[in-house]
Design a protein around this motif. Structure first.
Motif, short mmCIF file in Angstrom:
data_model
loop_
_atom_site.label_atom_id
_atom_site.label_comp_id
_atom_site.label_asym_id
_atom_site.label_seq_id
_atom_site.Cartn_x
_atom_site.Cartn_y
_atom_site.Cartn_z
N THR A 185 0.84 -1.22 0.00
CA THR A 185 0.00 0.00 0.00
C THR A 185 0.86 1.25 0.00
O THR A 185 0.55 2.25 -0.66
CB THR A 185 -0.92 0.01 1.24
N ASN A 186 1.95 1.22 0.72
CA ASN A 186 2.85 2.37 0.80
C ASN A 186 3.42 2.71 -0.56
O ASN A 186 3.55 3.88 -0.94
CB ASN A 186 3.96 2.07 1.80
N GLN A 187 3.75 1.66 -1.32
CA GLN A 187 4.27 1.89 -2.66
C GLN A 187 3.22 2.56 -3.55
O GLN A 187 3.50 3.49 -4.31
CB GLN A 187 4.73 0.55 -3.27
N GLU A 188 1.93 2.08 -3.38
CA GLU A 188 0.84 2.69 -4.15
C GLU A 188 0.63 4.16 -3.74
O GLU A 188 0.40 5.02 -4.58
CB GLU A 188 -0.45 1.91 -3.94
N LEU A 189 0.68 4.42 -2.41
CA LEU A 189 0.51 5.79 -1.92
C LEU A 189 1.60 6.71 -2.44
O LEU A 189 1.36 7.88 -2.76
CB LEU A 189 0.50 5.82 -0.39
N GLN A 190 2.81 6.18 -2.53
CA GLN A 190 3.91 6.98 -3.04
C GLN A 190 3.64 7.40 -4.48
O GLN A 190 3.86 8.55 -4.87
CB GLN A 190 5.21 6.16 -2.95
N THR A 191 3.13 6.40 -5.25
CA THR A 191 2.79 6.69 -6.66
C THR A 191 1.72 7.78 -6.72
O THR A 191 1.81 8.74 -7.50
CB THR A 191 2.30 5.42 -7.35
N ARG A 192 0.68 7.63 -5.88
CA ARG A 192 -0.41 8.61 -5.87
C ARG A 192 0.09 9.98 -5.41
O ARG A 192 -0.37 11.02 -5.88
CB ARG A 192 -1.56 8.14 -4.98
#
Length: 973
Positions: A185-192
């Protein structure tokens, strides 16, 4: 029980034990006092009350010390200072020994007694210690039970902890799994987040490229960002805006009260505002009109609530709109101030958009008609051409005119009225040029149209009248003339020339020639009349004398005329007529001589009556006065009858004099009537009360029928009303031998200010013959010649009554039948009044409250002086009598009096002159009563004019005199 603080020397009571250092007071206490201290502390903690123990023995270095200790609980919450036990104050005190025991003492006896006391004391202490030990044991036992219970709870808690530990092991595995998911999830949040940063940069770029000023504010209304157009328009630097409170921005030029409250409400109330228009004066850029929009936005990256404020500069639009509004207002003001009707209709149904006062007046409507369709306002116009004309102008955009167009109005009273107008129908255009309605200019020409019709009719009538006029003036011997103002020439009719003695009928005269024919005594009069008529624009009329041109005969001429003016207001001609009034003037002179002769005769008559009144009343005053004096003395029956006869004859003579004088006043037109408030019911009751004795003597009945609708207070002349009723009731009593007399008082008519009352006096007396009814109101006439012989009287009463009633605007009538009775009825008008009834206080004869009244009397007739002395002595008053007004003034300067009785006709200085001197020169307000036999002059108004307070007519009525003296003296006091 740790010691928190030491004060003073405690070595005698406390010592440090061996081993680990401690501040526990129970461990530091000496063994001799440890038990007592423990016991006392336990009791204080339980009872929360102070405890003091004394007489505790303690052996220190082979020496016995006696101490006391006191433990006080402190009222400080230990938790507030970070302590978990109660706070106690422990006080140790060493006592002075009362007895010193020495183990080496030789005195055996004393030692034995001391030992006994010591043993006794120890026994008591032992008992107390035993009780304390028992209490402590009980506490320890309870504490042990609590420890046992706590131990069981600890065991149970251990079991629960074991279970929790197992659950934690399971949760650890779950956490490790969730940790892996969080990493993803953290990786996705970073992208967002990267995308959000990109969007933020994009939005910032968009804000900078928008051509409207915009601000982003934080929750404290501080500027987060401002676009370039904002900084440029409002002359601020971008770096000076960040983090600055909006209202402090640019030296507080944005501190706008109308903006503050809406902005402060956006975040707390989750609200927004749109198109808020504000005009504000900026120091650098001047006045700006702004349209503001603001809403709440959320910056998701930081979870921060922000405010987006968009600002539109609408200064030019606002100025343009203001100019349009001002222009429209000027137009409306012009419409309102116009003296002729102006109105604006809009729409297909022609709704009234605007109108002025002249239109409201002509149409007989109010401002509530605004917004209503034309035919709803004036339905009577449905079948008239106006609606069609309005629609034609609306659709064609062409101007239409109407001249002397009739409009038929139906007024609220149902009357149809025709009004003529000159109309202008003009298209009403909006700002964009579209035609939305019709503006109507109307001019009411009804008067001109009707005047023109009348003029046409008048011209025809004038033609006919001129023909008749020529015939009439010739027959009436009226001369016609006209003077040309510019040329100063006169045109005369043939008859006018003959009137002035000219035989050459072709000759016209000049103004100077006319002037020369007027007698020199009348020239100025004639010229002044001409000048006055020109100056005041009024009718010229004057009578003057001329000397005829042919025979020098003096003739009286009456000329009248009127100026005629040009359109510019300049006089053109003075035209009029002249009549020879010589014969009329001769007749008027004869009439004037006759009038002067009659007035001289009337004046002589009045003077004669005045003199006779005074001369008759003066001895009559003495006769009636001394008659009253005699009646108060001891008289034989026959003597008393003689004196009573004298009194009755004197009263009859006095009544006859009054009637003659009243009749003379009526004939001379000098009878006046007052308009004063009075209580009519009380007035009538007083009159009827005066007949009680006579009614009883004749065994009659008097009945009063009074209308309850009559107001209590009326406005009129109560004295004259009393005189009328007194005369009529007196006649009814006189001519009625048996039966009853009825006085009826009825309200017959009234309005807001006035009312009319009918009075009727009905008797059952001898009646009046039908052929005599019309003559009974004539002077010195009675119904029958035998009436005067049988009943007495002069025949003046009814004549006076008739004159009194008719001179007040009333009327009187009579119905009668011989031997059955008569009814005299009269109607009188009265005014209404809001005055309240004043209760009259009857002043009793010989009032006990009034004592030692000092009276100054001015009277020149010796007999009257003697009579006044007797009357005032009988009243019990002090008095001083002088012979004239001058002597009265001198007396008043040196002495003090309560009241003055002033005769009016005296030598040297009469009563009026003396009163005027007392009031104006001496400035005295002493009450003054006039005594006079001349009742034609001594009326109330004249007495008031000279400063007299009241007057008494002669012959003097003793009760009336007493009442007035007492009333005035009481009023003064």
């Amino acid at each position: 029980m740790e010691i928190v603080q030491f004060r003073g020397t405690t070595d005698l009571f406390l010592t440090h034990p061996k081993g680990k250092a401690t501040f526990n007071i129970l461990k530091m206490a000496r063994p001799e006092i440890a038990f007592e201290l423990r016991s006392a502390i336990s009791k204080v903690i339980k009872s929360k009350q102070s405890i003091r123990k004394t007489g505790i023995e303690m052996k220190v270095n082979s020496e016995v010390k006696i101490i006391s200790l006191e433990i006080v609980p402190l009222k400080i919450d230990p938790i507030t200072i970070g302590w978990d036990e109660p706070l106690l104050l422990v006080l140790f005190t060493e006592q002075e020994p009362t007895e010193i025991f020495s183990h080496d003492a030789q005195d055996g006896k004393n030692n034995s007694l001391a030992k006994d006391r010591r043993i006794k004391k120890l026994e008591l202490e032992l008992a107390a210690a035993h009780a304390d030990a028992l209490a402590i044991a009980q506490e320890q036992e309870a504490f042990a039970e609590e420890l046992q219970s706590a131990n069981e709870e600890v065991v149970s808690s251990n079991e629960e902890l074991q279970t929790v530990n197992e659950e934690l092991e399971t949760s650890k595995e779950e956490i490790e799994s969730a940790n892996e998911e969080l990493t993803t999830t953290n990786q996705e949040l970073q992208t967002r987040n990267d995308l959000l940063n990109e969007a933020y940069d994009y939005s910032e770029a968009v804000l900078d490229t928008i051509h409207e000023p915009m601000l982003v504010l934080d929750g404290n209304l501080r500027v987060k960002s401002a676009n370039k157009i904002f900084c440029k328009l409002f002359d601020v630097k971008e770096e000076d805006t960040a983090g600055v409170l909006l209202f402090d921005l640019g030296n507080k030029q944005w501190d706008i009260p109308r903006l503050r409250k809406p902005l402060e409400d956006i975040l707390p109330k989750n609200s927004d505002f749109r198109d808020l228009e504000i005009t504000h004066q900026f120091p650098k850029i001047g006045e700006k009109t702004m349209r503001l929009n603001a809403r709440r936005i959320i910056q998701k990256r930081h979870g921060e609530e922000l405010i987006l404020l968009a600002i539109s500069d609408v200064t030019e639009q606002a100025n343009a709109r203001r100019k349009i509004e001002e222009s429209e207002q000027r137009f409306r003001n012009l419409v309102e101030l116009a003296s002729y009707p102006i109105l604006i209709f809009k729409g297909e149904d022609m709704r009234l958009e605007l109108a002025n006062e002249p239109l409201y007046k002509i149409w007989n409507i109010g401002k509530e008609a605004l917004g209503k369709p034309f035919l709803e306002i004036l339905p009577e116009m449905k079948n008239q051409p106006f609606m069609g004309l309005l629609l034609d102008v609306l659709h064609s955009s062409e101007i239409k005119y109407g001249n002397e167009e009739p409009a038929y109005f139906l007024r609220p009273n149902g009357v149809k009225e025709t009004v003529y107008f000159n109309f202008v129908y003009q298209p009403y255009k909006e700002n964009d040029g579209t035609v939305s309605g019709v503006i109507v200019f109307a001019n009411d020409v009804t008067r001109q149209v009707l005047d023109f019709k009348k003029l046409e009719e008048s011209e025809e009538q004038l033609r006919k009248t001129t023909e008749h006029f020529e015939i009439a003036t010739t027959a009436a011997e009226v001369g016609i003339w006209s003077m040309d103002i510019a040329k100063q020439t006169l045109e005369w009719s043939d008859l006018h020339k003959k009137m002035w003695g000219y035989t050459n009928l072709e000759t016209n005269l000049t103004y100077e020639e006319w002037h020369n024919l007027i007698l020199s005594e009348d020239k100025q009069l004639a010229f002044d009349a001409v000048a006055k008529a020109l100056k005041t624009n009024t009718l010229y009329e004057v009578s003057y004398r001329i000397k005829r041109a042919d025979n020098d005969d003096i003739r009286w001429i009456n000329s009248s005329g009127q100026y005629f003016y040009s359109d510019t207001g300049e006089p053109i001609t003075l035209t009029g007529v002249s009549v020879d009034i010589t014969e009329q003037k001769l007749f008027e002179n004869e009439l004037m001589e006759a009038k002067e002769s009659a007035e001289s005769a009337t004046k002589s008559k009045q003077q004669f009556l005045s003199n006779m009144s005074h001369e008759i009343r003066t001895p009559l005053n003495s006769i009636l006065g001394f008659t009253n004096v005699l009646l108060k003395t001891e008289l034989e029956i026959e003597q008393k009858e003689f004196v009573q006869a004298i009194k009755t004859s004197g009263k009859s003579l006095n009544l006859l004099i009054n009637d003659i004088l009243d009749l003379a006043k009526v004939d001379a037109g000098r009878m006046t009537f007052e308009k004063q408030p009075f209580e009519i019911r009380q007035s009538i009751a007083s009159i009827l009360h005066s007949f009680n004795l006579k009614i009883k003597e004749k065994n009659l009945e008097i009945v009063k029928d009074y209308d309850s609708e009559i107001p209590a207070m009326l406005l009129g002349d109560s004295m004259r009303l009393n005189q009328i009723i007194l005369n009529l009731v007196s006649n009814a009593v006189k001519f009625t031998a048996k039966g009853k007399i009825i006085l009826s008082v009825k309200l017959i008519n009234e309005d807001k200010e006035n009312l009319a009352i009918q009075f009727a006096i009905t008797d059952s007396g001898i009646g009046i013959a039908a052929d005599k009814i019309n003559s009974i109101f004539n002077v010195f006439e009675q119904a029958e010649s035998s009436t005067a012989n049988s009943y007495g009287g002069t025949g003046l009463g009814l004549a006076i009554v008739k004159q009194l009633i008719e001179n007040q605007g009333g009327s009187i009538s009579v119905r009668s039948k011989m031997n059955e009775g008569s009814t005299f009825s009269f109607i009188l008008p009265f005014g209404k009044t809001n005055a309240k009834s004043e209760e009259e206080t009857e002043i009793l004869y010989k009032d006990s409250e009034i004592k030692n009244i000092n009276v100054l009397v001015a009277e020149d007739v010796p007999l009257n002086q003697l009579l006044i002395k007797i009357i005032l002595s009988d009243f019990g008053f002090l008095y001083e009598i002088v012979e004239n007004g001058k002597m009265a003034v001198e007396k008043l300067k040196t002495n003090t009096y309560d009241i003055i009785l002033m005769d009016l006709q005296m030598p040297e200085m009469n009563g009026f002159e003396a009163t005027e001197y007392i009031r104006k020169t001496m400035k005295s307000q002493i009450p003054i009563i006039a005594l006079t036999a001349d009742v034609t002059k001594a009326d109330v108004s004249k007495c008031k004019e000279f400063g007299l307070d009241d007057y008494i007519p002669k012959p003097i009525n003793e009760n009336l005199l007493y009442s007035k003296i007492v009333e005035l003296v009481k009023r003064k006091k």
